[in-house]
Every structure is written in C-alpha cells, then in structure tokens.
Motif scaffolding. Structure first.
Motif, PDB file in Angstrom:
ATOM      1  N   ARG A 174      -0.391   4.041 -18.318  1.00  0.00           N
ATOM      2  CA  ARG A 174      -0.714   5.490 -17.980  1.00  0.00           C
ATOM      3  C   ARG A 174      -0.874   5.547 -16.484  1.00  0.00           C
ATOM      4  O   ARG A 174      -1.031   6.764 -16.094  1.00  0.00           O
ATOM      5  N   HIS A 175      -1.231   4.508 -15.623  1.00  0.00           N
ATOM      6  CA  HIS A 175      -1.796   4.694 -14.303  1.00  0.00           C
ATOM      7  C   HIS A 175      -1.608   3.303 -13.727  1.00  0.00           C
ATOM      8  O   HIS A 175      -1.581   2.301 -14.185  1.00  0.00           O
ATOM      9  N   THR A 176      -0.729   3.303 -12.458  1.00  0.00           N
ATOM     10  CA  THR A 176      -0.827   2.046 -11.677  1.00  0.00           C
ATOM     11  C   THR A 176      -1.157   2.517 -10.369  1.00  0.00           C
ATOM     12  O   THR A 176      -1.168   3.702  -9.772  1.00  0.00           O
ATOM     13  N   ALA A 177      -1.614   1.527  -9.547  1.00  0.00           N
ATOM     14  CA  ALA A 177      -1.902   1.809  -8.162  1.00  0.00           C
ATOM     15  C   ALA A 177      -2.227   0.272  -7.419  1.00  0.00           C
ATOM     16  O   ALA A 177      -2.358  -0.758  -8.205  1.00  0.00           O
ATOM     17  N   VAL A 178      -2.116   0.574  -6.144  1.00  0.00           N
ATOM     18  CA  VAL A 178      -1.955  -0.854  -5.335  1.00  0.00           C
ATOM     19  C   VAL A 178      -3.011  -0.573  -4.154  1.00  0.00           C
ATOM     20  O   VAL A 178      -2.981   0.442  -3.401  1.00  0.00           O
ATOM     21  N   ILE A 179      -4.063  -1.332  -4.253  1.00  0.00           N
ATOM     22  CA  ILE A 179      -5.061  -1.472  -3.194  1.00  0.00           C
ATOM     23  C   ILE A 179      -4.975  -2.127  -2.076  1.00  0.00           C
ATOM     24  O   ILE A 179      -4.806  -3.458  -2.252  1.00  0.00           O
ATOM     25  N   PRO A 180      -4.832  -1.942  -0.835  1.00  0.00           N
ATOM     26  CA  PRO A 180      -4.494  -2.787   0.361  1.00  0.00           C
ATOM     27  C   PRO A 180      -5.518  -3.934   0.819  1.00  0.00           C
ATOM     28  O   PRO A 180      -5.625  -4.158   1.953  1.00  0.00           O
ATOM     29  N   GLN A 219       0.763  -1.185  -0.002  1.00  0.00           N
ATOM     30  CA  GLN A 219      -0.050   0.128  -0.209  1.00  0.00           C
ATOM     31  C   GLN A 219       0.925   1.434   0.066  1.00  0.00           C
ATOM     32  O   GLN A 219       0.229   2.325  -0.135  1.00  0.00           O
ATOM     33  N   HIS A 220       2.166   1.188   0.228  1.00  0.00           N
ATOM     34  CA  HIS A 220       3.077   2.280   0.320  1.00  0.00           C
ATOM     35  C   HIS A 220       3.338   2.826  -1.206  1.00  0.00           C
ATOM     36  O   HIS A 220       3.847   3.872  -1.281  1.00  0.00           O
ATOM     37  N   ILE A 221       2.876   2.044  -2.228  1.00  0.00           N
ATOM     38  CA  ILE A 221       3.294   2.233  -3.775  1.00  0.00           C
ATOM     39  C   ILE A 221       2.321   3.202  -3.992  1.00  0.00           C
ATOM     40  O   ILE A 221       1.157   3.229  -3.889  1.00  0.00           O
ATOM     41  N   ARG A 222       2.773   4.389  -4.733  1.00  0.00           N
ATOM     42  CA  ARG A 222       1.901   5.606  -5.332  1.00  0.00           C
ATOM     43  C   ARG A 222       2.717   6.087  -6.707  1.00  0.00           C
ATOM     44  O   ARG A 222       3.827   5.838  -6.929  1.00  0.00           O
ATOM     45  N   SER A 223       1.729   6.519  -7.540  1.00  0.00           N
ATOM     46  CA  SER A 223       2.362   6.699  -8.774  1.00  0.00           C
ATOM     47  C   SER A 223       1.895   8.482  -9.276  1.00  0.00           C
ATOM     48  O   SER A 223       1.068   8.719  -8.735  1.00  0.00           O
ATOM     49  N   ILE A 224       3.152   8.884  -9.822  1.00  0.00           N
ATOM     50  CA  ILE A 224       2.852  10.573 -10.038  1.00  0.00           C
ATOM     51  C   ILE A 224       3.002  10.572 -11.532  1.00  0.00           C
ATOM     52  O   ILE A 224       4.004  10.025 -12.359  1.00  0.00           O
ATOM     53  N   GLN A 225       2.483  11.673 -12.310  1.00  0.00           N
ATOM     54  CA  GLN A 225       2.926  12.040 -13.481  1.00  0.00           C
ATOM     55  C   GLN A 225       3.886  13.052 -13.523  1.00  0.00           C
ATOM     56  O   GLN A 225       3.606  14.198 -12.794  1.00  0.00           O
ATOM     57  N   HIS A 226       4.907  13.270 -14.283  1.00  0.00           N
ATOM     58  CA  HIS A 226       5.661  14.324 -14.318  1.00  0.00           C
ATOM     59  C   HIS A 226       6.358  14.650 -15.539  1.00  0.00           C
ATOM     60  O   HIS A 226       6.498  13.660 -16.485  1.00  0.00           O
ATOM     61  N   SER A 227       6.562  15.924 -15.956  1.00  0.00           N
ATOM     62  CA  SER A 227       7.371  16.255 -17.291  1.00  0.00           C
ATOM     63  C   SER A 227       8.546  17.071 -17.031  1.00  0.00           C
ATOM     64  O   SER A 227       8.663  17.642 -15.880  1.00  0.00           O
ATOM     65  N   THR A 284      -2.932  -7.781  -1.470  1.00  0.00           N
ATOM     66  CA  THR A 284      -3.155  -6.706  -2.220  1.00  0.00           C
ATOM     67  C   THR A 284      -3.866  -7.076  -3.535  1.00  0.00           C
ATOM     68  O   THR A 284      -3.614  -7.873  -4.123  1.00  0.00           O
ATOM     69  N   THR A 285      -4.542  -5.744  -4.270  1.00  0.00           N
ATOM     70  CA  THR A 285      -4.980  -5.784  -5.516  1.00  0.00           C
ATOM     71  C   THR A 285      -4.260  -4.912  -6.223  1.00  0.00           C
ATOM     72  O   THR A 285      -4.418  -3.561  -5.886  1.00  0.00           O
ATOM     73  N   ASP A 286      -3.643  -5.199  -7.405  1.00  0.00           N
ATOM     74  CA  ASP A 286      -2.810  -4.258  -8.126  1.00  0.00           C
ATOM     75  C   ASP A 286      -3.564  -3.863  -9.272  1.00  0.00           C
ATOM     76  O   ASP A 286      -4.049  -4.778 -10.048  1.00  0.00           O
ATOM     77  N   LEU A 287      -3.361  -2.658  -9.730  1.00  0.00           N
ATOM     78  CA  LEU A 287      -3.870  -1.984 -11.011  1.00  0.00           C
ATOM     79  C   LEU A 287      -3.046  -1.715 -11.875  1.00  0.00           C
ATOM     80  O   LEU A 287      -2.077  -0.819 -11.487  1.00  0.00           O
ATOM     81  N   ALA A 288      -3.133  -1.940 -13.158  1.00  0.00           N
ATOM     82  CA  ALA A 288      -2.065  -1.188 -14.200  1.00  0.00           C
ATOM     83  C   ALA A 288      -3.112  -0.731 -15.547  1.00  0.00           C
ATOM     84  O   ALA A 288      -3.673  -1.581 -15.858  1.00  0.00           O
TER      85      ALA A 288
END
Length: 479
Positions: free
Chosen positions: A226-232, A83-91, A214-218
């Motif tokens: 485009r997007h990643t997330a981890v749901i605990p 659950q500590h994983i997060r994603s950000i968009q950056h240019s 966990t449930t992981d999303l890509a």
C-alpha cells in the motif's frame, strides 16, 4: 534432467555489500550455497557516490561468494534504495476490443505497460508498477481479474519512482564488475519477502528496515503493498552522533554502539562506565553508559518519529486501513538493545524483530538468519521467482578441460587425443615423456589442473583489471 535454478542477490548497502547464492531445496525452502561480504566504500545513504570503490567492493563480495559456494556468478538481482525513491498512487484503464473473450495475462501486461509510459519529473524513472485492485465494468475490489469477462479493465497501481542517474550508476557498477543485471528490486520489498508471513500482509503490517544509511518502510494491507518510503537516516547517523558526543574515532563509536548501546536510557545505572583506549599513548577516555544511551535514544526517537509520520500519511487511523499485525523491525539497526520497546512506546503498535529464517532451509547458518541479511535473502527469493540460472558450478565449467586427461589413461590413447582436442602444451610434453611408464600416467592430470587453474585466474584477473583501468581512464578524463 531439468537444470535447477540458481539465484544470486546483491545487496549494495551503505555499510556493507552482500552477494548471496541460493537455490530451492526439495521442500521448497531456500538453501544458501554461498555468501560474500565486503565493506561498502563508495555508497552514501543508499546512493553510489564513488564508482571505482563500489566496483572493487562488489568484486570482493562476489569473489568471496564464489569461493564459498563453488559457483561462478553470471548475473544478479540488485536492491535499490536511497532518498531519491518516492511512491505514487495511480489509476488507469483499458477498453478491450472483444469483451466476449476472457481477460488474460496479455490484457494485464498491456495495462501495466500503459502505466510505464506515465510522464515523470525530469530525470526520474519508474522502477516498479505494482497492481493493487482491479475494476471490471464498474465492479469493484477484484484481486484476480484473469479468466473473467469484461469490456473495461481498470486498476489502481502503486508506482515506485527513482532517479534515473542513480539507477544507471548502479547498473554501471554491476557491468564494470563483470556481471549482468537481471533485475532491480526496491529494498523494502525484498526485505518484506524474506521477513513477513502472508497472514501479516493480509492483516496489515508496517515493515521498518533500519539500515546503515537509510531506513526503509513498506506497508501491506489485504496482502497488497500500500505504501513505500525511504527515510535518509540510519545506523550511521547514530554512530556519527556518538563520535561527536564522546569525541572518539568512528571505529570506537561503532563498537560502543554495537556492544554497549541501548535505545532506552533508563536501563543503565549512573555508575556504569566504559574505558576507551586513548590515541597514540594518550590517556584512556571514560564514557558513562547512561550518556551513551541518551545520545542513541535521541537519534532513534527522531528516526522512528519520521517513520511514524509516513505510517500516519498512509492513514492507519482509518478503521479500514488499520495495521492489525503492527510493526516488524529488521535490518542491522533492529539489533540495537531495547529498540523494540521504544518503537512500541512511541507508536503504540505491536512490534516484533523480523528474522529471515522463515523461508530458509534448516541447514542455513545462524549468521544468515540475522536481520542484517534480510534484504539479501529477499533478493535471492526474488531472483528465484524469475527462474534464472544466475550461477554455474565451477566443476561444470572445467569439465571440457579435464576430459582429455580421462582418455589419456590407456598408453596408446594420448597420441590420438592430442590431435583431436587441444591440450595445454605442458601436459602434452609431460604425456610424451612419460608414455612408456604406466605408473606415471596420472602425473599430467595434476600439471594440467595447475596450468588450467592458473590461466583461469589470470584471465579473471586481467578481465577485471581491464575494466578497472577503463574506469580509471574515464574518471581521469572527466577530471
């Protein structure tokens, strides 16, 4: 002759730890050489919470994989989640000193390294920097900038961030188990390599990996992450609900979920009942399958709604971001009956179950092509891309040991070779005693292999024991 690349993936999950050894066959498909599986004891919701137990589970899985494949594992690519994983968009951008030169790999690396220097929150670390689209001198939507001219190179990145302490704990477990860490990969990215086709990634697809903790999303669109997330939340929460709701022990709850569980209560009749043996001579318990599926349904709906909220956050309702290929479910949780229908009902998107058999060679067993092993297969594929030599055949390691035996076959030879090459004492004595009789020259071969095998086992055992003792001392001191 070029040495073939042998890759090893290690999936440290909440319920199981899987070590998988594989190589590419002549058709470019992945051939699994060996697999080792052990119960994961020191991991909760994708994060290590007991170092000693995790090391023991890793060693158990690695030893089983080595025994099955005949290879000795040196280093591994490990999947990371939690659950500590997060994603950000950056240019970010770079200005090139010489626009007359074509853009090369060095320029891309420079830009990626610049993103790696981004200031993160205290205790956070960048795991992946994934380029999405490039811009050269204001020209948009460039996917491959190499070989083009330009002065200003700009790119948008998908940056995956995790907690530094959690990443270091995983690294520590690998090192203490006597292995080297050759790479870290986000688990949903590994699963997507194993399960998704390039067409799906181009069309737009959401991969949901329902694991134990966990449930992981890509989410992919136009072939780019485009997007990643981890749901605990994962399969273990469903098991806990059954345990509490039916007042039974965890082992029975897990068996009930796997054998009779369904995510759609309407499928069960009211008179369908399962009898569970009571504890220590108590009366057996009778559980209605309709009630069981109601408990499962409530929790699965919650998990899927959280995942769907993440898909909405990505903006799939925007026509340009539409996910044409829908949803692909994988991981152990995707084997739950009627989960595909429930996901389609909640999200209104096409859904299929993802099996990692697309990239596997025909010889691979049915067990390996189960959604359970999607992440492990993806990690092996990731390791293959790095062209690593992560495992060595045990035969190769023992070659120098057996060489003197071959030379001893002529009667006169043993004396010379005993001086040249160090031969185990037991074998030397046997060779001297049996010298005059030609028929018994083969006997030392067996003795030597037995001696060498036992010493090799002892060295291996003492090596691991030493590490475990060190960790125990460290933990005792910490207390």
């Amino acid at each position: 002759m070029e040495r073939e690349s042998i890759a090893v993936g290690l999936d440290i999950g909440t319920t199981k730890i899987v070590a998988m050894i594989g190589k590419k066959n002549e058709y470019g498909k992945l051939e699994i050489l060996g697999i080792g599986k052990s119960k994961s004891l020191g991991v909760a919701r994708g994060v290590v919470n007991n170092i000693t137990q995790t090391i023991q589970s890793i060693q158990q899985a690695v030893q089983e994989a080595e025994a099955n494949s005949g290879y000795r594992i040196n280093d591994v690519v490990v999947g990371i989640a939690g659950q500590h994983i997060r994603s950000i968009q950056h240019s970010d951008y770079i200005s090139r000193s010489n626009p007359e030169e074509v853009i090369g790999d060095a320029d891309i690396d420079l830009l990626i390294n610049q993103v790696h220097k981004l200031a993160m929150l205290p205790g956070e670390e960048i795991i992946h920097v994934l380029p999405q689209e490039f811009k050269i001198d204001g020209q948009n939507e460039i996917k491959e900038p190499i070989g083009m001219y330009g002065g200003r190179l700009e790119a948008s990145f998908h940056v995956v961030v995790g907690q530094a302490s959690s990443i270091r704990n995983v690294g520590r477990c690998i090192k203490s188990a006597g292995l080297d860490l050759s790479g870290l990969t986000l688990e949903p990215l590994a699963s997507s390599d194993a399960v998704l086709s390039q067409e799906e990634k181009e069309a737009g697809v959401a991969l949901i990996d329902i694991g134990g903790g966990t449930t992981d999303l890509a989410i992919f669109k136009d072939g780019i992450i485009r997007h990643t997330a981890v749901i605990p939340f994962g399969g273990n929460v469903i098991t806990d609900d059954i345990k509490e709701g039916c007042s039974i022990i965890e082992k029975q709850a897990e068996l009930l979920k796997v054998k009779f569980g369904s995510a759609w209560p309407g499928e069960n009749k009211d008179n369908e009942i399962v009898s569970i043996p009571g504890l220590r001579g108590r009366e057996p318990k009778e559980i209605s399958l309709k009630n069981l599926s109601k408990i499962i349904h409530a929790r699965v709906v919650e998990i899927i709604e959280q995942v769907f909220a993440e898909i909405k956050a990505y903006g799939h309702e925007d026509p340009r971001k539409k996910l044409i290929a829908g949803i692909v479910l994988t991981g152990g949780g995707s084997e739950l009956k009627h989960i595909k229908q429930l996901v389609e009902y909640i999200t209104g998107m096409d859904t299929r179950i993802g099996y990692p058999n697309e990239h596997l060679a025909g010889k691979s067993g049915e067990e390996i092509s189960s959604p359970l092993y999607a992440t492990a297969v993806g990690l092996v594929m990731n390791s293959l891309r790095n062209n690593t030599q992560s495992a060595t055949p045990l035969v190769e390691m023992q070659k120098p040991v057996y060489q003197p035996v071959v030379r001893q076959q002529p009667v006169a030879a043993p004396v010379v070779n005993a001086v040249e090459t160090p031969v185990p004492v037991a074998a030397q004595i046997a060779a001297k005693v049996e010298e005059p009789v030609l028929e018994t020259v083969a006997a030392p071969k067996e003795d030597m292999s037995i001696v060498n095998e036992s010493t090799e086992k002892k060295v291996k055992r003492s090596f691991f024991d030493k590490y475990i003792d060190k960790i125990k001392d460290f933990l005792d001191n910490a207390e």
